[in-house]
Design a protein around this motif. Structure first.
Motif, PDB file in Angstrom:
ATOM      1  N   LEU A 280       9.520  11.374  -6.329  1.00  0.00           N
ATOM      2  CA  LEU A 280       8.755  11.382  -7.310  1.00  0.00           C
ATOM      3  C   LEU A 280       7.809  10.252  -7.384  1.00  0.00           C
ATOM      4  N   GLN A 281       8.631   9.054  -7.304  1.00  0.00           N
ATOM      5  CA  GLN A 281       7.887   7.852  -7.256  1.00  0.00           C
ATOM      6  C   GLN A 281       6.815   7.714  -6.192  1.00  0.00           C
ATOM      7  N   ALA A 282       7.143   8.200  -5.090  1.00  0.00           N
ATOM      8  CA  ALA A 282       6.066   8.223  -3.963  1.00  0.00           C
ATOM      9  C   ALA A 282       4.907   8.948  -4.430  1.00  0.00           C
ATOM     10  N   LEU A 283       5.007   9.928  -5.035  1.00  0.00           N
ATOM     11  CA  LEU A 283       3.964  10.591  -5.604  1.00  0.00           C
ATOM     12  C   LEU A 283       2.997  10.075  -6.691  1.00  0.00           C
ATOM     13  N   LEU A 284       3.694   8.956  -7.461  1.00  0.00           N
ATOM     14  CA  LEU A 284       2.959   8.549  -8.558  1.00  0.00           C
ATOM     15  C   LEU A 284       1.838   7.443  -8.171  1.00  0.00           C
ATOM     16  N   PRO A 285       0.928   7.367  -9.006  1.00  0.00           N
ATOM     17  CA  PRO A 285      -0.283   6.316  -8.442  1.00  0.00           C
ATOM     18  C   PRO A 285       0.479   4.857  -8.338  1.00  0.00           C
TER      19      PRO A 285
ATOM     20  N   ASP B  42       8.159  10.133   5.301  1.00  0.00           N
ATOM     21  CA  ASP B  42       6.907  10.210   5.330  1.00  0.00           C
ATOM     22  C   ASP B  42       6.471   8.925   4.295  1.00  0.00           C
ATOM     23  N   LEU B  43       5.019   8.715   4.213  1.00  0.00           N
ATOM     24  CA  LEU B  43       4.681   7.722   3.400  1.00  0.00           C
ATOM     25  C   LEU B  43       3.459   8.004   2.522  1.00  0.00           C
ATOM     26  N   TYR B  44       3.055   7.681   1.480  1.00  0.00           N
ATOM     27  CA  TYR B  44       2.338   8.020   0.591  1.00  0.00           C
ATOM     28  C   TYR B  44       1.412   6.735   0.129  1.00  0.00           C
ATOM     29  N   PHE B  45       0.258   6.920  -0.131  1.00  0.00           N
ATOM     30  CA  PHE B  45      -0.577   5.928  -0.427  1.00  0.00           C
ATOM     31  C   PHE B  45      -1.797   6.336  -1.491  1.00  0.00           C
ATOM     32  N   ASP B  46      -2.279   5.490  -2.378  1.00  0.00           N
ATOM     33  CA  ASP B  46      -3.515   6.475  -3.028  1.00  0.00           C
ATOM     34  C   ASP B  46      -4.567   5.850  -2.458  1.00  0.00           C
ATOM     35  N   LEU B  47      -5.571   7.044  -2.475  1.00  0.00           N
ATOM     36  CA  LEU B  47      -7.046   6.945  -1.983  1.00  0.00           C
ATOM     37  C   LEU B  47      -7.969   7.399  -3.206  1.00  0.00           C
ATOM     38  N   ALA B  48      -8.799   5.980  -3.326  1.00  0.00           N
ATOM     39  CA  ALA B  48      -9.871   6.188  -4.276  1.00  0.00           C
ATOM     40  C   ALA B  48     -11.048   6.594  -3.818  1.00  0.00           C
ATOM     41  N   LEU B  49     -11.530   7.516  -4.331  1.00  0.00           N
ATOM     42  CA  LEU B  49     -12.807   8.128  -3.844  1.00  0.00           C
ATOM     43  C   LEU B  49     -13.887   8.049  -5.042  1.00  0.00           C
ATOM     44  N   THR B  50     -15.301   7.939  -4.432  1.00  0.00           N
ATOM     45  CA  THR B  50     -16.362   7.747  -5.408  1.00  0.00           C
ATOM     46  C   THR B  50     -16.410   9.554  -5.915  1.00  0.00           C
ATOM     47  N   PRO B  51     -17.264   9.637  -6.940  1.00  0.00           N
ATOM     48  CA  PRO B  51     -17.411  11.013  -7.301  1.00  0.00           C
ATOM     49  C   PRO B  51     -18.098  12.028  -6.148  1.00  0.00           C
ATOM     50  N   TRP B  52     -19.137  11.125  -5.661  1.00  0.00           N
ATOM     51  CA  TRP B  52     -20.097  11.776  -4.612  1.00  0.00           C
ATOM     52  C   TRP B  52     -19.208  11.945  -3.308  1.00  0.00           C
TER      53      TRP B  52
ATOM     54  N   VAL C 291      -8.911   4.512   6.170  1.00  0.00           N
ATOM     55  CA  VAL C 291      -7.798   4.305   5.553  1.00  0.00           C
ATOM     56  C   VAL C 291      -6.648   3.287   6.361  1.00  0.00           C
ATOM     57  N   PRO C 292      -5.797   2.796   5.698  1.00  0.00           N
ATOM     58  CA  PRO C 292      -4.856   2.026   6.535  1.00  0.00           C
ATOM     59  C   PRO C 292      -3.657   2.933   7.013  1.00  0.00           C
ATOM     60  N   THR C 293      -3.080   2.423   8.120  1.00  0.00           N
ATOM     61  CA  THR C 293      -1.914   3.241   8.725  1.00  0.00           C
ATOM     62  C   THR C 293      -1.095   1.887   9.047  1.00  0.00           C
ATOM     63  N   LEU C 294       0.342   2.258   9.458  1.00  0.00           N
ATOM     64  CA  LEU C 294       1.025   0.992   9.678  1.00  0.00           C
ATOM     65  C   LEU C 294       0.675   0.443  11.109  1.00  0.00           C
ATOM     66  N   ASP C 295      -0.296   1.085  11.822  1.00  0.00           N
ATOM     67  CA  ASP C 295      -0.856   0.783  13.258  1.00  0.00           C
ATOM     68  C   ASP C 295      -2.249   0.304  13.251  1.00  0.00           C
ATOM     69  N   GLY C 296      -2.736   0.181  12.194  1.00  0.00           N
ATOM     70  CA  GLY C 296      -4.034  -0.144  11.927  1.00  0.00           C
ATOM     71  C   GLY C 296      -4.849   0.963  11.192  1.00  0.00           C
ATOM     72  N   PRO C 297      -6.282   0.548  10.902  1.00  0.00           N
ATOM     73  CA  PRO C 297      -7.038   1.451  10.155  1.00  0.00           C
ATOM     74  C   PRO C 297      -7.467   2.516  11.169  1.00  0.00           C
TER      75      PRO C 297
ATOM     76  N   VAL D 161       0.900  -1.185  -0.005  1.00  0.00           N
ATOM     77  CA  VAL D 161      -0.172   0.072   0.101  1.00  0.00           C
ATOM     78  C   VAL D 161       0.686   1.226   0.038  1.00  0.00           C
ATOM     79  N   PHE D 162       1.949   1.125   0.905  1.00  0.00           N
ATOM     80  CA  PHE D 162       2.313   2.532   0.987  1.00  0.00           C
ATOM     81  C   PHE D 162       3.800   2.606   0.296  1.00  0.00           C
ATOM     82  N   ARG D 163       4.033   3.863  -0.209  1.00  0.00           N
ATOM     83  CA  ARG D 163       5.296   4.313  -0.734  1.00  0.00           C
ATOM     84  C   ARG D 163       6.271   5.250  -0.022  1.00  0.00           C
ATOM     85  N   PRO D 164       7.285   4.728   0.686  1.00  0.00           N
ATOM     86  CA  PRO D 164       8.104   5.858   1.520  1.00  0.00           C
ATOM     87  C   PRO D 164       8.780   6.854   0.644  1.00  0.00           C
TER      88      PRO D 164
END
Lengths: 292, 117
Positions: free
Chosen positions: B99-104, A205-215, A225-231, A198-201
């Motif tokens: 930059l990779q971290a920001l990519l989907p 800091d950690l990054y992840f994709d959060l998909a949302l519905t249009p509404w 959402v997930p974290t390393l310590d649980g949702p 899930v996460f990209r360091p």
């Protein structure tokens, strides 16, 4: 003792000057250096070439080597009696030495064979370890397998919490034993983070994709959402656009000092029902929004 | 280096090393390190009259450059150039990771870049 033809190893004539020797060495080093060559025998070839160069680049060692004459490479030979005498005073077993050991002792006139070599630092080790993001956040104890003259050993190393990708640690005095009262060597530990589903360091800091519905993006929502310590629950503000970064403070690799970022992207259903299609058509009819 | 933890030290900007210690770590003499400072390849934290100190992040690139110096019989000026390039590679690798971290995720998964240890 077996004779080694250093001139042959470097591919130079016996009257080659220092420049020719240096040029030949650099060419061979470039060919056989273990970082550059994938050949199975590259490391051994590089050692041979380096050993030859170590002797031939030094005028004193080269003169001593040339005194041995020109036996065939690999042929047994007897070093001059003076060499044996000098090494005998140093307390080393002469029979256990090879040509490289003998010539290495001719240190530009600073040291005679058999003289006290003085204190020397123990060998440094380079080691790498890959840990999970969860371990990087909490800290972890890892076992390092090391092999040196004293044999195989395992060293337990505690990696502190809050580690980032490519960090390096120096474990002082944990390397090879020092010689003649010299200090023990060190271990240089390179830390890598294992890829996470899930996460990209990025740093701590950690990054992840959060998909949302249009509404959800339009109206706002509270999403799990997930974290390393649980949702945890994240509040998505109304009017959130694709690409926006939503921060979860203090949830990164360094507890309290780094963050998790959710990168929003808005997803749409692959298939819609007829009532949904009717509602989308109605939205298209009444909306005056035009992103282009 | 600071004395609060005897077992390990970070080799980054959190820690500092003295000239003597850097010399021990990297297999270069203090005079050679001074020469690298003269070439502006190595930058002390505070260029003081007493023994200068350096960020511990110099240790690994200096060790790598020093090893190549031995293996290829390079001169010290080449070590200075190597050092600059090692630091630049590390900085660029960090930028790539950022930059990779920001990519989907799906784009990120398709990239093969891995930093060297």
């Amino acid at each position: 003792m077996k004779y080694k033809d250093y001139y042959e190893t470097l591919g130079v004539s016996r009257d080659a000057d220092l420049e020719q020797i240096k040029k030949a060495y650099r060419k061979l080093a470039r060919t056989y250096h273990p970082d550059m060559s994938k050949a199975a025998d590259a490391e051994a070839r590089f050692k041979d070439v380096a050993e030859a160069y170590a002797t031939l680049k030094d005028a004193g060692k080269r003169a001593a080597y040339d005194e041995l004459g020109h036996p065939k490479a690999g042929a047994e030979f007897a070093p001059p009696p003076q060499w044996q005498q000098d090494f005998a005073t140093g307390g080393q077993a002469f029979e256990d030495l090879d040509l490289a050991d003998l010539l290495a002792a001719f240190g530009q006139g600073q040291r005679r064979p058999g003289a006290d070599p003085g204190p020397a630092k123990g060998r440094d080790f380079e080691s790498a370890v890959t840990i999970t993001l969860a371990d990087a956040r909490k800290g972890v104890t890892v076992s390092l397998g090391l092999a040196d003259a004293s044999g195989q050993r395992t060293l337990e190393v505690t990696i502190p919490p809050g580690v980032r990708q490519d960090q390096k640690l120096r474990l002082r005095g944990k390397g090879g034993k020092g010689h003649n009262g010299g200090p023990d060597g060190d271990i240089y530990l390179h830390i890598a983070l294992a890829p996470h589903a899930v996460f990209r360091p990025d740093g701590l800091d950690l990054y992840f994709d959060l998909a949302l519905t249009p509404w959800e993006a339009t109206l706002g929502a509270a999403v799990e959402v997930p974290t390393l310590d649980g949702p945890v629950l994240l509040t998505v503000p109304a009017g959130t656009r694709s690409g926006r970064k939503l921060r979860l403070r203090g949830r990164g690799l360094a507890d309290g000092h780094s963050d998790i970022y959710a990168i929003v992207h808005i997803d749409i259903p692959a298939n819609i029902t007829e009532p949904e299609r009717v509602l989308y058509l109605e939205l298209a009819r009444i909306s005056n929004f035009n992103p282009r | 280096m600071t004395q609060d933890c005897p077992e390990w030290r970070w080799l980054d900007t959190r820690e500092t090393v003295t000239l003597t210690e850097l010399s021990h770590c990297c297999g270069l003499s203090e005079a050679e390190l001074d020469e690298l400072v003269d070439y502006c390849a190595l930058v002390p934290l505070i260029p003081v009259e007493q023994e200068p100190t350096f960020s511990a992040q110099w240790v690994i690139p200096l060790r790598n450059a020093s090893k190549l110096r031995l293996d290829f019989d390079l001169d010290l000026f080449t070590v200075a150039i190597l050092l600059g390039n090692f630091n630049r590679i590390e900085m660029l690798e960090r930028q790539v990771h950022s930059l990779q971290a920001l990519l989907p995720q799906q784009v990120h998964a398709g990239l093969k870049f891995q930093s060297s240890p």
